[in-house]
Design an enzyme around this catalytic site. Structure first.
Site, short mmCIF file in Angstrom:
data_model
loop_
_atom_site.label_atom_id
_atom_site.label_comp_id
_atom_site.label_asym_id
_atom_site.label_seq_id
_atom_site.Cartn_x
_atom_site.Cartn_y
_atom_site.Cartn_z
N ARG A 103 -18.55 21.79 48.90
CA ARG A 103 -18.39 20.50 48.22
C ARG A 103 -18.88 20.55 46.78
O ARG A 103 -18.10 20.74 45.85
CB ARG A 103 -19.09 19.38 48.99
CG ARG A 103 -18.51 17.98 48.73
CD ARG A 103 -18.92 17.33 47.42
NE ARG A 103 -20.34 17.13 47.26
CZ ARG A 103 -20.89 16.63 46.15
NH1 ARG A 103 -20.13 16.28 45.12
NH2 ARG A 103 -22.21 16.50 46.05
N ASP A 104 -20.18 20.43 46.56
CA ASP A 104 -20.65 20.27 45.19
C ASP A 104 -20.43 21.51 44.35
O ASP A 104 -20.19 21.41 43.14
CB ASP A 104 -22.14 19.89 45.19
CG ASP A 104 -22.58 19.24 43.90
OD1 ASP A 104 -21.70 18.99 43.05
OD2 ASP A 104 -23.77 18.96 43.73
N ALA A 105 -20.50 22.68 44.94
CA ALA A 105 -20.34 23.91 44.16
C ALA A 105 -18.95 23.98 43.54
O ALA A 105 -18.79 24.17 42.33
CB ALA A 105 -20.62 25.13 45.03
N HIS A 158 -29.12 21.19 39.98
CA HIS A 158 -28.01 21.95 39.39
C HIS A 158 -28.59 22.97 38.42
O HIS A 158 -29.44 22.64 37.59
CB HIS A 158 -27.03 21.02 38.67
CG HIS A 158 -26.21 20.19 39.60
ND1 HIS A 158 -24.87 20.39 39.80
CD2 HIS A 158 -26.56 19.14 40.39
CE1 HIS A 158 -24.41 19.49 40.68
NE2 HIS A 158 -25.43 18.72 41.05
N ARG A 180 0.86 -1.18 0.00
CA ARG A 180 0.00 0.00 0.00
C ARG A 180 0.89 1.23 0.00
O ARG A 180 2.12 1.12 0.10
CB ARG A 180 -0.89 0.02 1.26
CG ARG A 180 -0.07 -0.13 2.55
CD ARG A 180 -0.89 0.06 3.79
NE ARG A 180 -0.19 -0.31 4.99
CZ ARG A 180 0.73 0.42 5.63
NH1 ARG A 180 1.09 1.59 5.11
NH2 ARG A 180 1.30 0.00 6.73
N GLN A 198 -16.83 21.52 43.31
CA GLN A 198 -16.62 20.33 42.49
C GLN A 198 -17.18 20.55 41.09
O GLN A 198 -16.57 20.17 40.09
CB GLN A 198 -17.28 19.11 43.12
CG GLN A 198 -17.14 17.83 42.28
CD GLN A 198 -17.72 16.62 42.97
OE1 GLN A 198 -17.50 16.40 44.16
NE2 GLN A 198 -18.46 15.81 42.23
#
Length: 794
Positions: A546-548, A747, A302, A550
């Site tokens: 935590r979640d904020a 969220h 090829r 993250q």
């Protein structure tokens, strides 16, 4: 041939489309769903999607679909390029059977060259030197015996292999036994053929290949040699034509053998015959010329990735020649004769890839946000990159090939370095720094090349983190890495305490008569649940710690910043139900990225906010990991978290499998914590077309958790999909059926979840989650300040 179907993608598809235009025929591109924005789609006269979404590689391997597109588009020729189906005799035969022109060698030749054992036999018949080797070895015992007959070291190789797959170097009988089955499985997976053979291994050889071109009437010419010795994990990195430092009488012997082999296999089109070359001062090799031994490896039937260096060195367009030969022209029609082919200049090709040398050459993916390519005399580019292009993980990491030319090797290398320095690639990593270092290395410039070159110069493999970010980006990365990871130890300078930046003129809010923390510590979780369920006021959890962060900052906020925030939040908002401050990804991020002790973080936050409940998110049997742990491990983790100061355990399973959360529920109850189970929400339960995530579905999940003994429930809207009307219906239904506290976590992905919180409060929710305004909304929770303003005087 009137129209050419290009059965490939990326730069070789673009190259073929250009050759087709020059030849005066139309071109048809194919693209997978994942390649719908790829540049090769726009380079042809027409383009057709091939395959199904979700199968990015399989799409280009679908023989029936490719031939159907050829018929639909009116194509009467098929160009395979390299990779994918380019060496598939089955594909070539299907093309021929469909009445189409195959641009390449015959199916019979592909069968022969694709079998390394048969190819070796053909080389021997042609009088071409080969390495000592066995025939196919069916068992490990036979492989060991053949290895001992040949003499160590040897390679255990896949008969149908290439690219280093199914290839293992071994130095003893024990190593043969250790790798045999592994190599067999790898060969079967990669090539559909688990046949192995044993071959003599040469120490520190050079990888030299000869380009051949043959027409359909048995005429074969060579276009001299290329050096492809510099390789990483058997993958070529740079290619050079002609090979620097080789005696021309050796090159003449290699080229003669390549032509002889092409005649033996009845070759047609462009192809490459590959050899190993090594120093042989004592003349011990089977074939030795001018102090070098050499032996045939294989033929690639090829076009090669590195064909550009031969084109630039000889001035012959190989892809155009492939098309003309497939259309029935002879070498004489092309004006190509052996005596008219010469090396006119030196060419060096560098493969610029989206691999990150600072991360063990892992492929980098993402969007190319800025792209500037080099130019000027002696620089050729073959690629498919542009600003805005998306680099996916599905295909080879090749971004662009730079081919630099000059009157000699040294000048070509200088020009290649200049070209590489002109590149600007932002958004994805690249190997440009690595290539620049390689091209500047004294041993490389001296032509002291071998397939072990990079192993002998490991310093070239050590990339600089963030090199692809540019000078400003690299400086910022360096500052961030030094500040956070402290590679040189604790700083000797004084760092201002972030707590000093917080307001000092605010008086603490008055302490409520009864707090959630007092109830849990004094009366237990059941009393806390009854109190929460019986309240008129809505309980609020602050997720900032935590979640904020993250969700918005990839969990990169440090303990030194979190603890002062916990202290001030607890002092100014003593009526909070809880502070979500731990769990989720914080444990993993603290250990892996911040170099911190997550347990110490929990203890410090607990001490900073002694009068407010601490809260964490835990992933059922996965705890804070990404795979399930034994129940005893989960129970011990919960016990230690509770002892370290954790009060509220919000447990969830992303698939709403209550059974996977039972170890956590039982352990939290045993140790006196408050356990709250999450009902994960998705879709739209009010949609008449919804048949899976219905109201009954969510009620069944809630019932399973209540039966398991949780103290409360929470609706966990991870993607911000819960709309106000659906929230009213779901909350009212759960409130009507279960007499346990119900809270809402959402969220603010699209910016409308404040309305959902207000609707939930109207529907009788017991508690909601919100975040401090600087870290609110977007992927985080709605703003706590905004919620207070929206509900003031209500």
């Amino acid at each position: 041939m009137r129209t050419l179907l290009i059965a490939n993608r990326g730069e070789i598809a673009i190259r073929a489309a250009r050759a087709a235009r020059e030849f005066g025929v139309g071109s048809v591109a194919v693209f997978s769903h994942e390649d719908r924005s790829a540049l090769h789609r726009q380079s042809a006269d027409a383009a057709y999607q091939v395959g199904e979404p979700g199968h990015p590689v399989r799409s280009y391997l679908d023989i029936d679909a490719l031939i159907a597109i050829a018929h639909t588009s009116g194509a009467d020729g098929v160009y395979p390029g390299y990779g994918f189906l380019s060496e598939s005799a089955v594909f070539a035969q299907a093309v021929v059977d469909a009445g189409l022109t195959w641009v390449g060698p015959s199916p019979a030749t592909l069968v022969l060259t694709g079998d390394k054992v048969r190819a070796r036999e053909s080389a021997e018949r042609a009088g071409v030197a080969v390495l000592a080797a066995s025939g196919p070895v069916a068992t490990v015992e036979v492989a060991v015996a053949e290895a001992e007959r040949i003499g160590f070291p040897v390679f255990v190789k896949a008969s149908g292999g290439g690219g280093g797959r199914g290839l293992r170097r071994v130095d003893s009988a024990e190593e043969v036994r250790a790798v045999f089955e592994v190599a067999r499985r790898e060969a079967a997976a990669a090539f559909g053929d688990d046949t192995l053979f044993v071959e003599q291994a040469v120490i520190r050889p050079r990888h030299v290949e000869v380009q051949v071109l043959a027409d359909g009437e048995g005429n074969v010419v060579h276009l001299f040699e290329r050096d492809c010795s510099v390789q990483r994990r058997h993958q070529k990195v740079v290619e050079i034509a002609p090979a620097p430092g080789l005696p021309r009488e050796l090159v003449a012997a290699l080229c003669a053998d390549a032509v002889a082999f092409a005649h033996e296999v009845d070759y047609r089109s462009a192809g490459t015959v590959e050899f190993l070359v090594w120093t042989d001062p004592d003349g011990r090799a089977t074939r030795s010329v001018a102090g070098y031994g050499y032996a045939f490896i294989e033929m690639n039937p090829r076009i090669q990735v590195e064909h550009t260096v031969t084109e630039e060195a000889t001035g012959i367009d190989l892809v155009l020649a492939q098309l003309r030969i497939a259309a029935g022209e002879t070498l004489a029609d092309l004006g190509i004769a052996q005596e008219g082919i010469s090396i006119q200049r030196t060419a060096i090709q560098c493969r610029v890839t989206t691999e990150d040398p600072s991360d063990e050459f892992r492929p980098s993916t993402g969007t190319i946000v800025a792209y500037r390519s080099p130019g000027g005399p002696g620089i050729r580019l073959d690629g498919s990159a542009y600003a805005g292009a998306v680099v996916t993980p599905f295909y080879d990491s090749l971004l662009v090939k730079q081919t630099a030319t000059g009157p000699d090797f040294a000048s070509a290398a200088r020009r290649a370095r200049r070209g590489l320095s002109d590149f600007v690639i932002r958004g994805v990593a690249s190997n440009i720094d690595f290539l620049q270092g390689l091209l500047a290395h004294p041993d490389f410039l001296a032509g002291d090349l071998s397939t072990a070159f990079l192993d002998e110069h490991p310093e070239l493999m050590a990339g600089t983190p963030g090199a692809h970010l540019g000078e400003a980006g690299s400086l910022l990365l360096r500052l961030a890495e030094t500040t956070v990871n402290r590679p040189h130890g604790t700083a000797t300078t004084t760092v201002r305490d972030p707590g000093d930046r917080l307001p000092v003129d605010r008086e603490p809010a008055s302490m409520p008569a009864v707090t959630a923390k007092q109830l849990l510590d004094g009366a237990g979780p059941e009393s806390l649940a009854r109190w929460l369920r019986g309240r008129t006021a809505v309980a609020v959890t602050d997720t900032t710690l935590r979640d904020a962060h993250q969700s918005l900052l990839a969990t990169r906020v440090r303990t030194i910043d979190l603890v002062p925030g916990a202290e001030v939040t607890a002092r100014l908002l003593p009526g909070l139900f809880s502070l979500e401050c731990w769990g989720g990804a914080t444990f993993d991020a603290a250990l892996r990225f911040l170099g911190e002790d997550p347990w110490e973080r929990l203890e410090l936050v607990r001490a900073a906010a002694p009068d407010v409940l601490t809260q964490m998110l835990i992933r059922g049997r996965n705890a804070l990991g990404y795979a399930p742990y034994p129940d005893q491990v989960v129970a011990a983790f919960v016990a230690h978290a509770r002892a370290s100061g954790m009060d509220v355990f919000r447990v969830f399973d992303a698939l709403n499998d209550a059974e996977r959360t039972l170890p956590v529920i039982d352990a939290v109850r045993e140790h006196g914590g408050y356990v709250e189970a999450a009902v994960c929400y998705t879709g739209n339960l009010l949609d008449p077309a919804e048949t899976t995530y219905t109201l009954d579905y969510y009620l069944r999940i809630a019932e399973a958790y209540v039966t398991a003994g949780v103290h409360g429930l929470v609706i966990k809207d991870m993607a911000g999909l819960l709309r106000p009307p659906a929230a009213r219906v779901l909350i009212a239904a759960i409130r009507d059926r279960f007499d346990v506290p119900l809270r809402l976590h959402t969220h603010d992905t699209a910016g409308g979840q404040m309305a959902t919180l207000i609707a939930a409060i109207d529907a009788g929710i017991d508690g909601v989650d919100a975040a401090s305004a600087p870290l609110a909304s977007g992927g985080s929770q709605p703003s706590l300040g905004g919620l207070l303003a929206a509900t003031a005087h209500a």
